[in-house]
Design an enzyme around this catalytic site. Structure first.
Site, mmCIF file in Angstrom:
data_model
loop_
_atom_site.group_PDB
_atom_site.id
_atom_site.type_symbol
_atom_site.label_atom_id
_atom_site.label_comp_id
_atom_site.label_asym_id
_atom_site.label_seq_id
_atom_site.Cartn_x
_atom_site.Cartn_y
_atom_site.Cartn_z
ATOM 1 N N LYS A 13 11.793 51.834 -2.088
ATOM 2 C CA LYS A 13 12.311 50.726 -2.888
ATOM 3 C C LYS A 13 13.026 51.239 -4.150
ATOM 4 C CE LYS A 13 8.751 47.463 -1.272
ATOM 5 N NZ LYS A 13 7.618 46.601 -1.684
ATOM 6 N N TYR A 53 12.123 39.968 4.923
ATOM 7 C CA TYR A 53 10.741 39.537 4.692
ATOM 8 C C TYR A 53 10.351 38.313 5.507
ATOM 9 C CZ TYR A 53 9.781 43.131 1.270
ATOM 10 O OH TYR A 53 9.557 44.348 0.692
ATOM 11 N N ASN A 155 5.773 48.812 -6.012
ATOM 12 C CA ASN A 155 4.878 49.684 -5.245
ATOM 13 C C ASN A 155 5.612 50.723 -4.408
ATOM 14 O OD1 ASN A 155 5.858 47.931 -3.352
ATOM 15 N ND2 ASN A 155 3.904 46.951 -2.869
ATOM 16 N N HIS A 158 8.277 50.213 1.167
ATOM 17 C CA HIS A 158 7.971 49.205 2.172
ATOM 18 C C HIS A 158 7.654 49.935 3.466
ATOM 19 C CE1 HIS A 158 8.188 45.908 4.985
ATOM 20 N NE2 HIS A 158 8.916 46.711 5.739
ATOM 21 N N GLU A 169 12.221 44.918 12.360
ATOM 22 C CA GLU A 169 12.783 45.430 11.108
ATOM 23 C C GLU A 169 13.779 46.566 11.361
ATOM 24 O OE1 GLU A 169 9.534 46.349 8.472
ATOM 25 O OE2 GLU A 169 9.036 44.234 8.196
HETATM 26 O O1 CDP Z 1 4.552 45.532 1.366
HETATM 27 P P1 CDP Z 1 3.288 44.976 1.976
HETATM 28 O O2 CDP Z 1 3.384 44.752 3.451
HETATM 29 O O3 CDP Z 1 2.086 45.774 1.578
HETATM 30 O O4 CDP Z 1 3.049 43.548 1.280
HETATM 31 P P2 CDP Z 1 3.583 42.074 1.651
HETATM 32 O O5 CDP Z 1 2.425 41.153 1.460
HETATM 33 O O6 CDP Z 1 4.302 42.046 2.947
HETATM 34 O O7 CDP Z 1 4.591 41.753 0.466
HETATM 35 C C1 CDP Z 1 5.861 42.351 0.411
HETATM 36 C C2 CDP Z 1 6.149 42.853 -0.987
HETATM 37 O O8 CDP Z 1 6.215 41.738 -1.875
HETATM 38 C C3 CDP Z 1 5.084 43.753 -1.597
HETATM 39 O O9 CDP Z 1 5.188 45.093 -1.195
HETATM 40 C C4 CDP Z 1 5.325 43.567 -3.070
HETATM 41 O O10 CDP Z 1 6.382 44.366 -3.561
HETATM 42 C C5 CDP Z 1 5.758 42.100 -3.141
HETATM 43 N N1 CDP Z 1 4.637 41.205 -3.505
HETATM 44 C C6 CDP Z 1 4.499 40.768 -4.812
HETATM 45 O O11 CDP Z 1 5.299 41.116 -5.651
HETATM 46 N N2 CDP Z 1 3.466 39.936 -5.168
HETATM 47 C C7 CDP Z 1 2.562 39.552 -4.252
HETATM 48 N N3 CDP Z 1 1.570 38.741 -4.614
HETATM 49 C C8 CDP Z 1 2.685 39.987 -2.911
HETATM 50 C C9 CDP Z 1 3.733 40.807 -2.567
HETATM 51 MG MG MG Z 2 4.430 43.357 4.640
#
Ligand code: CDP
Ligand code: MG
Length: 200
Positions: A13, A53, A155, A158, A169
């Protein structure tokens, strides 16, 4: 299909690129034994990120519910507990985050690629993700900080969550002919039935 052909999508990212962690992150996957079969650096558009997403129609619900669960565990009070309201806001800040600069999108191939990449990447929130993971070791962000400042959680990476997500994806980020079929010399050590051909 043999497990060694499994492929998954990883994106470094904008914060990962800005922290000069491209080499470190790629090195983790290389050392595990995975093979990079596609890569590009680009600045994604808002449309591309939103589509990415929401490829999984369940993402809005699951992500909202995950946030509610994390808040409950910390005794934190949220403005709403409706998963869809929560995700609408997340998606807005997430688009801002993901389009803020160059990212590096990659496809990695190898046995159990999706599962093992997720293991190395760690949980969504760096504050609570495991020691030894990319998100646990190289950044300190949290749900609380992100919410306080109305922004996405930074974080670094992805990674696709499931084999099905990986497939969708990869198609979203790469044309078929941008994903390469080739052999790595080390694969004979990782996958061949007999470890022969080592001695002169
Ligand atoms: O990336 P990952 O699959 O771990 O998480 P996700 O639940 O699919 O969410 C995608 C991305 O959205 C995360 O990696 C975060 O950067 C962001 N996110 C956020 O900013 N705040 C949250 N409460 C959940 C996700
Ligand atoms: Mg995810």
């Amino acid at each position: 299909m043999h497990p060694k052909f499994e492929r998954t999508l990883v994106i470094i990212k904008p914060d990962g690129v800005q922290r000069s962690l491209i080499g470190e992150i790629i090195g983790r996957f290389e050392k595990l034994g995975l093979k990079m079969v596609a890569a590009k650096m680009c600045v994604p558009t808002a449309e591309h990120v939103e589509k990415h997403y929401t490829l999984d129609p369940e993402w809005r619900r699951i992500t909202g519910e995950k946030r509610v669960k994390a808040a409950k565990e910390k005794g934190e009070k949220l403005a709403t507990e409706d998963p869809f309201e929560i995700t609408a806001k997340i998606l807005e800040v997430l688009i801002k985050y993901m389009t803020s600069g160059p990212v590096v999108a990659m496809v990695w191939q190898g046995a159990h690629a999706t599962e093992l990449v997720r293991k190395i990447v760690g949980g969504t929130e760096p504050r609570s993700s495991d020691v030894g993971t990319i998100r646990g070791d190289y950044v300190l962000d949290s749900y609380v900080m992100a919410d306080t400042d109305s922004r996405a959680i930074r974080n670094l990476v992805h990674a696709s969550g499931t084999a099905k997500e990986s497939e969708a994806e990869i198609k979203h980020w790469f044309k078929d002919d941008e994903v390469l079929d080739y052999k790595l010399v080390q694969e004979s050590i990782l996958y061949d039935v007999n470890l022969d051909g080592i001695f002169e």
